[in-house]
Design an enzyme around this catalytic site. Sequence first.
Site, mmCIF file in Angstrom:
data_model
loop_
_atom_site.group_PDB
_atom_site.id
_atom_site.type_symbol
_atom_site.label_atom_id
_atom_site.label_comp_id
_atom_site.label_asym_id
_atom_site.label_seq_id
_atom_site.Cartn_x
_atom_site.Cartn_y
_atom_site.Cartn_z
ATOM 1 N N GLY A 145 60.339 29.567 -63.106
ATOM 2 C CA GLY A 145 61.062 30.279 -64.147
ATOM 3 C C GLY A 145 60.444 30.048 -65.520
ATOM 4 O O GLY A 145 60.250 30.978 -66.297
ATOM 5 N N ASN B 4 45.747 19.274 -57.905
ATOM 6 C CA ASN B 4 45.539 19.316 -59.353
ATOM 7 C C ASN B 4 44.202 18.707 -59.747
ATOM 8 O O ASN B 4 43.566 19.148 -60.695
ATOM 9 C CB ASN B 4 46.679 18.604 -60.078
ATOM 10 C CG ASN B 4 47.975 19.381 -59.963
ATOM 11 O OD1 ASN B 4 47.962 20.547 -59.608
ATOM 12 N ND2 ASN B 4 49.091 18.736 -60.244
ATOM 13 N N GLN C 207 56.474 23.002 -64.967
ATOM 14 C CA GLN C 207 56.044 21.869 -64.152
ATOM 15 C C GLN C 207 54.585 21.991 -63.725
ATOM 16 O O GLN C 207 53.806 21.052 -63.871
ATOM 17 C CB GLN C 207 56.927 21.737 -62.907
ATOM 18 C CG GLN C 207 56.470 20.578 -62.030
ATOM 19 C CD GLN C 207 57.511 20.164 -61.009
ATOM 20 O OE1 GLN C 207 58.601 20.707 -60.962
ATOM 21 N NE2 GLN C 207 57.178 19.198 -60.194
ATOM 22 N N GLU D 85 32.596 34.414 -75.391
ATOM 23 C CA GLU D 85 31.458 34.833 -74.577
ATOM 24 C C GLU D 85 31.887 35.107 -73.134
ATOM 25 O O GLU D 85 31.348 35.988 -72.472
ATOM 26 C CB GLU D 85 30.397 33.727 -74.608
ATOM 27 C CG GLU D 85 28.988 34.237 -74.698
ATOM 28 C CD GLU D 85 27.997 33.114 -74.962
ATOM 29 O OE1 GLU D 85 27.124 32.915 -74.129
ATOM 30 O OE2 GLU D 85 28.119 32.431 -75.997
#
Length: 449
Positions: free
Chosen positions: A144, A228, A11, A254
């Site tokens: 999980g 988010n 999720q 890099e």
Amino acid sequence: MRECISIHVGQAGVQIGNACWELYCLEHGIQPDGQMPSDKTIGGGDDSFNTFFSETGAGKHVPRAVFVDLEPTVIDEVRTGTYRQLFHPEQLITGKEDAANNYARGHYTIGKEIIDLVLDRIRKLADQCTGLQGFLVFHSFGGGTGSGFTSLLMERLSVDYGKKSKLEFAIYPAPQVSTAVVEPYNSILTTHTTLEHSDCAFMVDNEAIYDICRRNLDIERPTYTNLNRLISQIVSSITASLRFDGALNVDLTEFQTNLVPYPRIHFPLATYAPVISAEKAYHEQLTVADITNACFEPANQMVKCDPRHGKYMACCLLYRGDVVPKDVNAAIATIKTKRSIQFVDWCPTGFKVGINYQPPTVVPGGDLAKVQRAVCMLSNTTAIAEAWARLDHKFDLMYAKRAFVHWYVGEGMEEGEFSEAREDMAALEKDYEEVGADSADAEDEGEEY
């Protein structure tokens, strides 16, 4: 081309994936249906975005990404959401029953039913690449699927694509804001399994991001969307050098070369500035010096720890927008003189700098202000061991009573895996301690043996 494949697991991974691809599309002028208006003015004829998007014959741009979750609800939102036409339906992979916050289910029982399908999809994406440079894996430590399935996937990717770099963006369980009681178990099991397979892991601590949203953006109750979107800005800054042409460009390998002194010490701390709301930005200048200074404030870090208590091993500053090297050098010089920044004595104070002329893009209706320049600092510091210590302590409290262990054993794990993982974490903490110790001290110890 130097393509990257993004893999979003569980999720947390999927929801961060949504935020990231929304932002990438805005940055490259790609519409939600994958079309890019032909005037090309936005990208200025720059096709570096092909590292993240592949183009079909019909001119549709498809993200080089796979979304995986062991239960369907979260990915179903992608299937019906604004960007449903952007992704190839085969890139969205769901199982029937979820991992129920249980590492063992994600790694053994349920994960193994879906892993071959996922690897097949990844192989199809890899076949379309001319010069695949690596994988970006997004997941949480606590869930999980995020913990169990990711570690299984990383093991298999090491077998199939041994030489390709694998970078992780991992959501670290927040000290206060917890979504599951067994987060410490899952985190430590997944870190132990993934440690040898991951080349570089950027940790993001939800609580640190909550605080930034509250403090800098004046959002009283930040939602996951707020978090988010902030995380996606950071991911975008880190990957901007792969997607745009810049003066000083940085590619995946890099990063590792400059940030990872020893294979196990691969957890850089990310800091982003300026995080500021529109009404505040209007009254502030936000010069290169300002935002560079802000990067050294613990308040702007993505993980709660205090670098003033640790030592820096490496430091990498990624600027984007209206930035010239002269300002950057001046800003760094000032910081070197006055800041309480300690570097380890075996690493001279080197700052690696990347500059990208594409200014940061913001999501319309989002929380962040549109600014002319931004910087993302990636630093490898021994202070991040504090985060491990916190987690290990919680693990110990539960494991001393063997609380919840039967759920893991019932899914085919052995209790020995817990102690093995915990020992590995203890070794990791010790590694950080030794790296931070002065080399002179280390030599004295050597004589005693």
